[in-house]
Scaffold this motif. Structure first.
Motif, PDB file in Angstrom:
ATOM      1  N   ARG A  10       0.840  -1.206   0.000  1.00  0.00           N
ATOM      2  CA  ARG A  10       0.000   0.000   0.000  1.00  0.00           C
ATOM      3  C   ARG A  10       0.877   1.258   0.000  1.00  0.00           C
ATOM      4  O   ARG A  10       0.618   2.214  -0.707  1.00  0.00           O
ATOM      5  CB  ARG A  10      -0.931  -0.044   1.207  1.00  0.00           C
ATOM      6  N   ARG A  11       1.938   1.243   0.783  1.00  0.00           N
ATOM      7  CA  ARG A  11       2.842   2.387   0.856  1.00  0.00           C
ATOM      8  C   ARG A  11       3.523   2.628  -0.497  1.00  0.00           C
ATOM      9  O   ARG A  11       3.653   3.762  -0.941  1.00  0.00           O
ATOM     10  CB  ARG A  11       3.888   2.141   1.940  1.00  0.00           C
ATOM     11  N   ALA A  12       3.962   1.574  -1.162  1.00  0.00           N
ATOM     12  CA  ALA A  12       4.616   1.724  -2.465  1.00  0.00           C
ATOM     13  C   ALA A  12       3.663   2.341  -3.482  1.00  0.00           C
ATOM     14  O   ALA A  12       4.042   3.233  -4.242  1.00  0.00           O
ATOM     15  CB  ALA A  12       5.127   0.373  -2.955  1.00  0.00           C
ATOM     16  N   ARG A  18       7.110   1.889  -8.463  1.00  0.00           N
ATOM     17  CA  ARG A  18       6.754   0.726  -9.273  1.00  0.00           C
ATOM     18  C   ARG A  18       6.944  -0.577  -8.523  1.00  0.00           C
ATOM     19  O   ARG A  18       6.302  -1.572  -8.830  1.00  0.00           O
ATOM     20  CB  ARG A  18       7.607   0.689 -10.542  1.00  0.00           C
ATOM     21  N   HIS A  19       7.878  -0.587  -7.567  1.00  0.00           N
ATOM     22  CA  HIS A  19       8.189  -1.812  -6.843  1.00  0.00           C
ATOM     23  C   HIS A  19       8.179  -1.558  -5.346  1.00  0.00           C
ATOM     24  O   HIS A  19       8.544  -0.489  -4.883  1.00  0.00           O
ATOM     25  CB  HIS A  19       9.581  -2.333  -7.229  1.00  0.00           C
ATOM     26  N   VAL A  20       7.798  -2.564  -4.607  1.00  0.00           N
ATOM     27  CA  VAL A  20       7.927  -2.535  -3.152  1.00  0.00           C
ATOM     28  C   VAL A  20       9.388  -2.848  -2.849  1.00  0.00           C
ATOM     29  O   VAL A  20       9.926  -3.832  -3.336  1.00  0.00           O
ATOM     30  CB  VAL A  20       7.021  -3.590  -2.480  1.00  0.00           C
ATOM     31  N   ASP A  21      10.030  -1.976  -2.065  1.00  0.00           N
ATOM     32  CA  ASP A  21      11.439  -2.204  -1.761  1.00  0.00           C
ATOM     33  C   ASP A  21      11.641  -2.436  -0.271  1.00  0.00           C
ATOM     34  O   ASP A  21      10.678  -2.474   0.504  1.00  0.00           O
ATOM     35  CB  ASP A  21      12.307  -1.066  -2.300  1.00  0.00           C
ATOM     36  N   THR A  22      12.886  -2.590   0.133  1.00  0.00           N
ATOM     37  CA  THR A  22      13.182  -2.911   1.523  1.00  0.00           C
ATOM     38  C   THR A  22      12.839  -1.761   2.464  1.00  0.00           C
ATOM     39  O   THR A  22      12.495  -2.003   3.625  1.00  0.00           O
ATOM     40  CB  THR A  22      14.654  -3.318   1.705  1.00  0.00           C
ATOM     41  N   GLU A  79       9.933 -15.880  -5.780  1.00  0.00           N
ATOM     42  CA  GLU A  79       8.927 -16.416  -4.865  1.00  0.00           C
ATOM     43  C   GLU A  79       9.449 -16.297  -3.458  1.00  0.00           C
ATOM     44  O   GLU A  79      10.630 -16.468  -3.248  1.00  0.00           O
ATOM     45  CB  GLU A  79       8.635 -17.883  -5.196  1.00  0.00           C
ATOM     46  N   PRO A  80       8.675 -15.979  -2.463  1.00  0.00           N
ATOM     47  CA  PRO A  80       7.246 -15.851  -2.462  1.00  0.00           C
ATOM     48  C   PRO A  80       6.742 -14.480  -2.884  1.00  0.00           C
ATOM     49  O   PRO A  80       5.552 -14.280  -3.031  1.00  0.00           O
ATOM     50  CB  PRO A  80       6.887 -16.108  -1.003  1.00  0.00           C
ATOM     51  N   ALA A  81       7.643 -13.540  -3.076  1.00  0.00           N
ATOM     52  CA  ALA A  81       7.207 -12.167  -3.303  1.00  0.00           C
ATOM     53  C   ALA A  81       6.553 -11.976  -4.666  1.00  0.00           C
ATOM     54  O   ALA A  81       5.498 -11.377  -4.774  1.00  0.00           O
ATOM     55  CB  ALA A  81       8.396 -11.220  -3.163  1.00  0.00           C
ATOM     56  N   GLY A  82       7.192 -12.457  -5.705  1.00  0.00           N
ATOM     57  CA  GLY A  82       6.612 -12.343  -7.025  1.00  0.00           C
ATOM     58  C   GLY A  82       6.768 -10.972  -7.643  1.00  0.00           C
ATOM     59  O   GLY A  82       7.603 -10.175  -7.248  1.00  0.00           O
ATOM     60  N   GLU A  83       5.958 -10.693  -8.620  1.00  0.00           N
ATOM     61  CA  GLU A  83       6.000  -9.459  -9.389  1.00  0.00           C
ATOM     62  C   GLU A  83       5.688  -8.257  -8.505  1.00  0.00           C
ATOM     63  O   GLU A  83       4.889  -8.326  -7.603  1.00  0.00           O
ATOM     64  CB  GLU A  83       4.981  -9.539 -10.537  1.00  0.00           C
ATOM     65  N   GLY A  84       6.341  -7.153  -8.798  1.00  0.00           N
ATOM     66  CA  GLY A  84       6.075  -5.925  -8.071  1.00  0.00           C
ATOM     67  C   GLY A  84       6.997  -5.694  -6.891  1.00  0.00           C
ATOM     68  O   GLY A  84       6.866  -4.711  -6.179  1.00  0.00           O
ATOM     69  N   TRP A  85       7.939  -6.581  -6.664  1.00  0.00           N
ATOM     70  CA  TRP A  85       8.886  -6.453  -5.550  1.00  0.00           C
ATOM     71  C   TRP A  85      10.267  -6.196  -6.106  1.00  0.00           C
ATOM     72  O   TRP A  85      10.654  -6.746  -7.133  1.00  0.00           O
ATOM     73  CB  TRP A  85       8.896  -7.747  -4.731  1.00  0.00           C
TER      74      TRP A  85
END
Length: 155
Positions: A10-12, A18-22, A79-85
């Motif tokens: 949600r924050r990203a 474009r991607h959720v980061d650390t 995996e498990p994160a997948g696309e968008g990470w």
């Protein structure tokens, strides 16, 4: 842990990334997980970390918007994160899950994820911690120790 991942996504989106980061994961962790907050050296340190994360989310300070995080320190795991990470975030989620399994747990908790985040010295979460004066290695060791023992703030 599902809440942390959902919060980071949600924050990203809200930040226009474009991607959720650390750093998204770190922000969600410190906001939502009291056991993770207990790993830090008191309120002032945690307040500084949150300050940097909030500055980032409003587009001020650390400028990463629109770029993909890839520290190169660990291989990207889909995996498990997948696309968008980001590759670093996906690798951290994988390390957290593997750490939990090694402890005999089915699922990772916030302390597993914090330890996994700081295991990558070149990721954005570690950069935020460093700017706030937090020794990431020490923080990661305390998080891993508490995850392994189930200890509270003094355990």
């Amino acid at each position: 842990m599902t809440g942390v991942v959902t919060g980071a996504r949600r924050r990203a989106v809200r930040d226009g990334d474009r991607h959720v980061d650390t750093a998204h994961l770190l922000h969600s962790l410190v906001e939502s997980d009291s056991e993770v907050r207990e790993v830090f050296d008191g309120g002032p340190q945690l307040a500084k970390v949150l300050g940097y994360l909030v500055q980032r989310s409003i587009g001020y300070g650390l400028r990463w918007q629109g770029t993909q995080e890839d520290s190169g320190a660990f291989p990207a795991v889909r995996e498990p994160a997948g696309e968008g990470w980001s590759p670093a975030a996906a690798a951290a989620l994988d390390r957290a899950a593997r750490g939990a399994v090694l402890r005999g747990e089915l699922h990772a908790d916030g302390r597993d994820l914090l330890a996994a985040l700081v295991a990558d010295p070149h990721c954005r979460a570690v950069e935020v911690l460093g700017r706030a004066g937090v020794a990431a290695g020490r923080l990661g060791a305390r998080a891993a120790d508490r995850a392994a023992t189930g200890g509270g703030p003094y355990g």
